[in-house]
Write a protein that holds these residues in place. Structure first.
Motif, PDB file in Angstrom:
ATOM      1  N   LYS A   1       4.900  -0.351  -9.936  1.00  0.00           N
ATOM      2  CA  LYS A   1       3.625  -0.727  -9.299  1.00  0.00           C
ATOM      3  C   LYS A   1       3.401  -2.232  -9.397  1.00  0.00           C
ATOM      4  CE  LYS A   1       0.357   3.060 -10.034  1.00  0.00           C
ATOM      5  NZ  LYS A   1      -0.839   3.386 -10.819  1.00  0.00           N
TER       6      LYS A   1
ATOM      7  N   LYS B   1       3.502   9.434 -10.174  1.00  0.00           N
ATOM      8  CA  LYS B   1       2.780   9.482 -11.443  1.00  0.00           C
ATOM      9  C   LYS B   1       2.094  10.842 -11.604  1.00  0.00           C
ATOM     10  CE  LYS B   1      -0.678   7.099 -14.209  1.00  0.00           C
ATOM     11  NZ  LYS B   1      -1.615   5.982 -14.294  1.00  0.00           N
ATOM     12  N   LYS B   2       1.493  11.330 -10.540  1.00  0.00           N
ATOM     13  CA  LYS B   2       0.820  12.633 -10.587  1.00  0.00           C
ATOM     14  C   LYS B   2       1.825  13.747 -10.920  1.00  0.00           C
ATOM     15  CE  LYS B   2      -2.135  15.624  -7.809  1.00  0.00           C
ATOM     16  NZ  LYS B   2      -2.806  15.807  -6.530  1.00  0.00           N
TER      17      LYS B   2
ATOM     18  N   SER C   1       2.386   1.733  -3.354  1.00  0.00           N
ATOM     19  CA  SER C   1       1.360   2.161  -4.305  1.00  0.00           C
ATOM     20  C   SER C   1       1.063   3.652  -4.148  1.00  0.00           C
ATOM     21  CB  SER C   1       0.087   1.341  -4.091  1.00  0.00           C
ATOM     22  OG  SER C   1      -0.929   1.774  -4.957  1.00  0.00           O
ATOM     23  N   LYS C   2       0.987   4.125  -2.902  1.00  0.00           N
ATOM     24  CA  LYS C   2       0.733   5.551  -2.661  1.00  0.00           C
ATOM     25  C   LYS C   2       1.885   6.407  -3.177  1.00  0.00           C
ATOM     26  CE  LYS C   2      -2.302   5.232   1.361  1.00  0.00           C
ATOM     27  NZ  LYS C   2      -2.456   5.537   2.792  1.00  0.00           N
ATOM     28  N   ALA C   3       3.102   5.980  -2.940  1.00  0.00           N
ATOM     29  CA  ALA C   3       4.275   6.731  -3.401  1.00  0.00           C
ATOM     30  C   ALA C   3       4.294   6.786  -4.928  1.00  0.00           C
ATOM     31  CB  ALA C   3       5.559   6.091  -2.873  1.00  0.00           C
TER      32      ALA C   3
ATOM     33  N   LYS D   1       1.699   6.581  -6.914  1.00  0.00           N
ATOM     34  CA  LYS D   1       0.617   7.461  -7.369  1.00  0.00           C
ATOM     35  C   LYS D   1       1.078   8.917  -7.327  1.00  0.00           C
ATOM     36  CE  LYS D   1      -3.458   4.714  -6.257  1.00  0.00           C
ATOM     37  NZ  LYS D   1      -4.646   4.595  -5.418  1.00  0.00           N
ATOM     38  N   ARG D   2       1.792   9.296  -6.260  1.00  0.00           N
ATOM     39  CA  ARG D   2       2.313  10.668  -6.167  1.00  0.00           C
ATOM     40  C   ARG D   2       3.333  10.931  -7.274  1.00  0.00           C
ATOM     41  NH1 ARG D   2       2.210   9.388  -0.622  1.00  0.00           N
ATOM     42  NH2 ARG D   2       4.431   8.921  -0.651  1.00  0.00           N
TER      43      ARG D   2
ATOM     44  N   ILE E   1       0.844  -1.208   0.000  1.00  0.00           N
ATOM     45  CA  ILE E   1       0.000   0.000   0.000  1.00  0.00           C
ATOM     46  C   ILE E   1       0.874   1.251   0.000  1.00  0.00           C
ATOM     47  CG2 ILE E   1      -1.622   1.347   1.402  1.00  0.00           C
ATOM     48  CD1 ILE E   1      -2.881  -1.358   2.241  1.00  0.00           C
ATOM     49  N   SER E   2       1.928   1.262   0.821  1.00  0.00           N
ATOM     50  CA  SER E   2       2.829   2.411   0.880  1.00  0.00           C
ATOM     51  C   SER E   2       3.507   2.651  -0.465  1.00  0.00           C
ATOM     52  CB  SER E   2       3.894   2.219   1.956  1.00  0.00           C
ATOM     53  OG  SER E   2       3.285   2.153   3.227  1.00  0.00           O
TER      54      SER E   2
END
Length: 159
Positions: free
Chosen positions: A139, A28-29, A21-23, A25-26, A18-19
């Motif tokens: 990912k 990628k953004k 994945s969150k990193a 996503k940031r 999960i950690s």
């Protein structure tokens, strides 16, 4: 490993996944924001009016000054020496040619500039696409690692 150890291992794998994945996503953004800024830069620069750029205005101003000076010289020569209509026409033709040459040079410079803008844009866009692909690959690896960690923890649980 006991039941508690296996459960902690599974939870750790899930939390790590999960950690990650969150990193990602940031990341990628951020890359998508950079890519949009690159697109905005390209749209703005590629479509700007080349005749309104400072370098083009300088060429046109210098050409206009040169034409004005030649017109004054031709008028002075005609007044003093009694120039002919042919000499006045020749001066006007030379002035028109000078303006056409200046305009042509601006167009050539604008095309070269657009080519450079497009090359820069494409290189940066390729870089952003590669970064996005690397993030997607990361990912997939993080998910695979989390699944493998949970599976490993589950296999070590005593039933």
């Amino acid at each position: 490993m006991g039941l508690i150890g296996a459960a902690v291992g599974a939870a750790g794998s899930i939390f790590g996944g999960i950690s990650a994945s969150k990193a990602m996503k940031r990341m990628k953004k951020n890359v998508e924001a950079q890519r949009k800024a690159n697109q905005d830069w390209y749209d703005r620069r590629y479509n700007e009016d080349a005749t309104q750029r400072a370098d083009a205005q300088r060429i046109l101003t210098q050409t206009e000054l040169s034409i004005k000076n030649r017109n004054q010289q031709a008028a002075g020569a005609q007044a003093v020496m009694g120039g002919t209509d042919e000499s006045t026409a020749a001066a006007k033709a030379a002035n028109n040619q000078a303006l056409a040459d200046a305009t042509s040079q601006i167009a050539v410079n604008a095309d070269a500039r657009k080519d450079q803008i497009e090359q820069t844009y494409r290189a940066k866009d390729d870089e952003y696409v590669n970064q996005l692909n690397a993030i997607e690959q990361g990912k997939a690896q993080a998910i695979a690692g989390a699944v493998q960690g949970v599976a490993s923890a589950a296999s070590s649980m005593p039933f």
